[in-house]
Scaffold this motif. Structure first.
Motif, PDB file in Angstrom:
ATOM      1  N   GLU A  38       0.825  -1.202   0.000  1.00 19.74           N
ATOM      2  CA  GLU A  38       0.000   0.000   0.000  1.00 19.74           C
ATOM      3  C   GLU A  38       0.866   1.263   0.000  1.00 19.74           C
ATOM      4  N   SER A  97       2.861   1.499  -3.338  1.00 17.65           N
ATOM      5  CA  SER A  97       1.972   1.863  -4.438  1.00 17.65           C
ATOM      6  C   SER A  97       1.723   3.369  -4.439  1.00 17.65           C
ATOM      7  N   TRP A 109      -3.361   7.436   0.486  1.00 21.12           N
ATOM      8  CA  TRP A 109      -3.348   5.992   0.270  1.00 21.12           C
ATOM      9  C   TRP A 109      -4.196   5.623  -0.939  1.00 21.12           C
ATOM     10  N   GLY A 110      -3.571   5.517  -2.104  1.00 25.09           N
ATOM     11  CA  GLY A 110      -4.250   5.021  -3.289  1.00 25.09           C
ATOM     12  C   GLY A 110      -5.085   6.033  -4.040  1.00 25.09           C
TER      13      GLY A 110
END
Length: 156
Positions: free
Chosen positions: A109, A112, A147-148
């Motif tokens: 995570e 990424s 996060w993402g």
């Protein structure tokens, strides 16, 4: 029950981690045949400014935007530099290698999100580097990365 999800900045370990990452990274840049010609004249504070910029983007303190510059000023630094895809790829490669060596978090995570921002930011830098000016509001807010979260499509 609400989760207390840390920022990317907190998860990475805070400002000392970002400062060490950029210090170690730019030492490599100055020894690299592809990148050294571009960065050989950088100021002594360049690595700290980049550390503070990225730390702020990842949810850290507003050191860059309150004391050192703005998103608009960061974009201005890339204008007319004529960066290539070869430069960009090498910059990304060295930064990821440095993150691995310094044992930044390697969970999927975090990595990424980290790589997504580095890819997004370097691609914007390459695009801006072929321009001599950009029509951008001087009060353009700093990017915020989590996060993402994708940055969205780039529309010049």
């Amino acid at each position: 029950m609400e989760k207390n999800i840390p920022t990317l900045y907190e998860w990475a370990g805070g400002m000392p981690v970002f400062e060490k990452l950029m210090s170690s990274f730019y030492k490599k840049v100055l020894l690299d045949d592809t990148l050294e010609p571009i960065f050989k004249h950088m100021s002594a504070d360049h690595q700290l400014h980049v550390a503070h910029f990225i730390a702020e983007v990842f949810g850290g303190p507003k050191m860059y935007s309150s004391e050192e510059g703005s998103h608009f000023k960061m974009i201005q630094k890339h204008l007319g530099k004529h960066l290539t895809e070869t430069h960009r790829k090498r910059w990304v490669q060295l930064l990821i290698e440095t993150a691995d060596e310094l044992t930044l978090p390697d969970d999927p995570e975090f990595r990424s999100a980290f790589v997504a921002y580095i890819e997004w930011g370097t691609r914007i830098a390459v695009l801006n580097s072929s321009e001599m000016e950009v029509a951008l509001n001087p009060d353009e807010p700093m990017p915020k990365w989590g996060w993402g979260e994708p940055g969205g499509p780039f529309i010049p």
